[in-house]
Motif scaffolding. Structure first.
Motif, mmCIF file in Angstrom:
data_model
loop_
_atom_site.group_PDB
_atom_site.id
_atom_site.type_symbol
_atom_site.label_atom_id
_atom_site.label_comp_id
_atom_site.label_asym_id
_atom_site.label_seq_id
_atom_site.Cartn_x
_atom_site.Cartn_y
_atom_site.Cartn_z
ATOM 1 N N VAL A 181 0.837 -1.203 0.000
ATOM 2 C CA VAL A 181 0.000 0.000 0.000
ATOM 3 C C VAL A 181 0.873 1.256 0.000
ATOM 4 O O VAL A 181 1.831 1.360 0.770
ATOM 5 C CB VAL A 181 -0.923 0.010 1.230
ATOM 6 N N LYS A 182 0.526 2.198 -0.866
ATOM 7 C CA LYS A 182 1.291 3.438 -0.961
ATOM 8 C C LYS A 182 1.123 4.266 0.303
ATOM 9 O O LYS A 182 0.044 4.336 0.881
ATOM 10 C CB LYS A 182 0.822 4.250 -2.173
ATOM 11 N N LYS A 183 2.199 4.932 0.708
ATOM 12 C CA LYS A 183 2.166 5.799 1.884
ATOM 13 C C LYS A 183 2.299 7.274 1.516
ATOM 14 O O LYS A 183 1.882 8.154 2.276
ATOM 15 C CB LYS A 183 3.311 5.424 2.850
ATOM 16 N N GLU A 184 2.925 7.550 0.354
ATOM 17 C CA GLU A 184 3.114 8.931 -0.075
ATOM 18 C C GLU A 184 2.491 9.131 -1.453
ATOM 19 O O GLU A 184 2.500 8.239 -2.290
ATOM 20 C CB GLU A 184 4.603 9.288 -0.116
ATOM 21 N N PHE A 185 1.970 10.346 -1.672
ATOM 22 C CA PHE A 185 1.311 10.678 -2.930
ATOM 23 C C PHE A 185 1.772 12.067 -3.384
ATOM 24 O O PHE A 185 2.191 12.901 -2.580
ATOM 25 C CB PHE A 185 -0.217 10.675 -2.752
ATOM 26 N N TRP A 186 1.647 12.301 -4.692
ATOM 27 C CA TRP A 186 2.026 13.591 -5.245
ATOM 28 C C TRP A 186 0.836 14.543 -5.211
ATOM 29 O O TRP A 186 -0.280 14.182 -5.574
ATOM 30 C CB TRP A 186 2.512 13.454 -6.687
ATOM 31 N N TYR A 187 1.104 15.769 -4.760
ATOM 32 C CA TYR A 187 0.148 16.870 -4.876
ATOM 33 C C TYR A 187 0.773 17.839 -5.870
ATOM 34 O O TYR A 187 1.859 18.367 -5.631
ATOM 35 C CB TYR A 187 -0.055 17.553 -3.517
ATOM 36 N N LYS A 188 0.113 18.055 -6.994
ATOM 37 C CA LYS A 188 0.771 18.853 -8.020
ATOM 38 C C LYS A 188 -0.221 19.549 -8.939
ATOM 39 O O LYS A 188 -1.398 19.223 -9.006
ATOM 40 C CB LYS A 188 1.701 17.973 -8.860
ATOM 41 N N ASP A 189 0.320 20.565 -9.636
ATOM 42 C CA ASP A 189 -0.369 21.197 -10.765
ATOM 43 C C ASP A 189 0.732 21.701 -11.696
ATOM 44 O O ASP A 189 1.838 21.158 -11.703
ATOM 45 C CB ASP A 189 -1.337 22.292 -10.310
ATOM 46 N N LYS A 190 0.479 22.732 -12.475
ATOM 47 C CA LYS A 190 1.463 23.181 -13.463
ATOM 48 C C LYS A 190 2.759 23.693 -12.822
ATOM 49 O O LYS A 190 3.834 23.597 -13.407
ATOM 50 C CB LYS A 190 0.853 24.283 -14.333
ATOM 51 N N THR A 191 2.666 24.260 -11.602
ATOM 52 C CA THR A 191 3.851 24.874 -10.981
ATOM 53 C C THR A 191 4.212 24.261 -9.628
ATOM 54 O O THR A 191 5.197 24.659 -9.028
ATOM 55 C CB THR A 191 3.610 26.382 -10.776
ATOM 56 N N ILE A 192 3.404 23.303 -9.141
ATOM 57 C CA ILE A 192 3.622 22.739 -7.797
ATOM 58 C C ILE A 192 3.779 21.228 -7.876
ATOM 59 O O ILE A 192 3.069 20.565 -8.629
ATOM 60 C CB ILE A 192 2.443 23.079 -6.860
ATOM 61 N N GLN A 193 4.707 20.687 -7.106
ATOM 62 C CA GLN A 193 4.870 19.235 -7.001
ATOM 63 C C GLN A 193 5.421 18.925 -5.618
ATOM 64 O O GLN A 193 6.595 19.110 -5.348
ATOM 65 C CB GLN A 193 5.802 18.706 -8.096
ATOM 66 N N ARG A 194 4.537 18.456 -4.710
ATOM 67 C CA ARG A 194 4.929 18.184 -3.327
ATOM 68 C C ARG A 194 4.452 16.805 -2.915
ATOM 69 O O ARG A 194 3.375 16.364 -3.312
ATOM 70 C CB ARG A 194 4.313 19.221 -2.377
#
Length: 260
Positions: free
Chosen positions: A44-57
């Motif tokens: 099971v994944k524990k971390e995920f990407w939060y992103k858009d055109k200028t953000i990647q966290r």
């Protein structure tokens, strides 16, 4: 790509409103990830990407909010690496994991179809006399009005239930496009000063429930939350897992289970 400080300033945080649901254990976390379609692998994944055109966290899922009376909905509570909390829809976070997200996100697109004009259909017009013969008007008898069942006021807090195992069934989960095993209960009653009869209800056949080795006809009592959520039929399932009654209520997170 912006610097981390600039990204933090760009993010519009939507903090949770007060307390929210947290995961009881790893198995509960695994079940919810599968339900939301966020993890289809054994690990099971524990971390995920939060992103858009200028953000990647990178973010982690701390818990979830539950709302809705007629239907149950979930909003995820995610935590950023700097400790900030924010709410997000499960399907939106799932879409963010795609490599193409931020370029042509379906969540940000306008309805392109609105610009398309409807096709013009060529209609053959009949002469008045011919039309009357071909399409004689029929006098429709008024249909009797159906009496709608009274709405049930469901409690929002945890309550005590009694019920009987009717059958095991399979329901289709659109998030992971698979069938999930569930338990269908009958003679379900919310125990309180004025008992509330729900007739039928369903819940996930979780690892916790499987420990009780349930069988049709078993009498149970337990605590849990109830929501108005219809049980959908499974796709291409064996006959013994076909749902044979209409089930309108779902019981979430049953606990303190006693098999009578």
């Amino acid at each position: 790509m912006l610097s981390q400080q600039q990204q933090t300033e760009e993010i519009q945080y939507i903090p949770p409103k007060g307390e929210f649901e947290i995961f009881r254990d790893e198995e509960h976390y695994r079940e919810k990830m599968k339900e939301w379609g966020l993890s289809a692998t054994k690990e099971v994944k524990k971390e995920f990407w939060y992103k858009d055109k200028t953000i990647q966290r990178l973010v982690t899922i701390k818990g979830y909010e539950t709302f809705g009376l007629k239907t149950e909905f979930n909003t995820l509570v995610i935590e950023f690496q700097d400790g900030n909390l924010s709410c997000i829809h499960p399907a939106y976070l799932k879409e963010m994991q795609q490599a193409s997200f931020g370029k042509e996100s379906i969540w940000g697109e306008e309805d392109k179809g609105s610009e398309k004009s409807e096709p013009i259909l060529e209609v053959h017009k009949k002469e008045p006399e011919e039309a009357m013969v071909a399409n004689p008007k029929k006098v429709k008898e008024p249909k009797p009005k159906k009496e709608r069942p009274a709405k049930v006021e469901l409690p929002e807090e945890k309550v005590h239930f009694t019920g009987k195992v009717k059958q095991f069934a399979m329901t289709y989960n659109p998030f992971n496009e698979e069938n999930d095993e569930v338990v269908v209960l009958e003679d379900v009653v919310i125990v309180k000063e004025s008992p509330l009869e729900l007739k039928y209800a369903w819940c996930s056949h979780s690892k916790t429930l499987k420990k009780f080795e349930l069988a049709a006809g078993d009498l149970l009592e337990f605590d849990g939350k109830v929501a108005a959520k219809k049980l959908a039929k499974g796709k291409d399932v064996p006959e013994e897992f076909v749902i044979d009654v209409a089930v309108a209520y779902k019981i979430n997170n049953p606990s303190k289970i006693v098999k009578l």
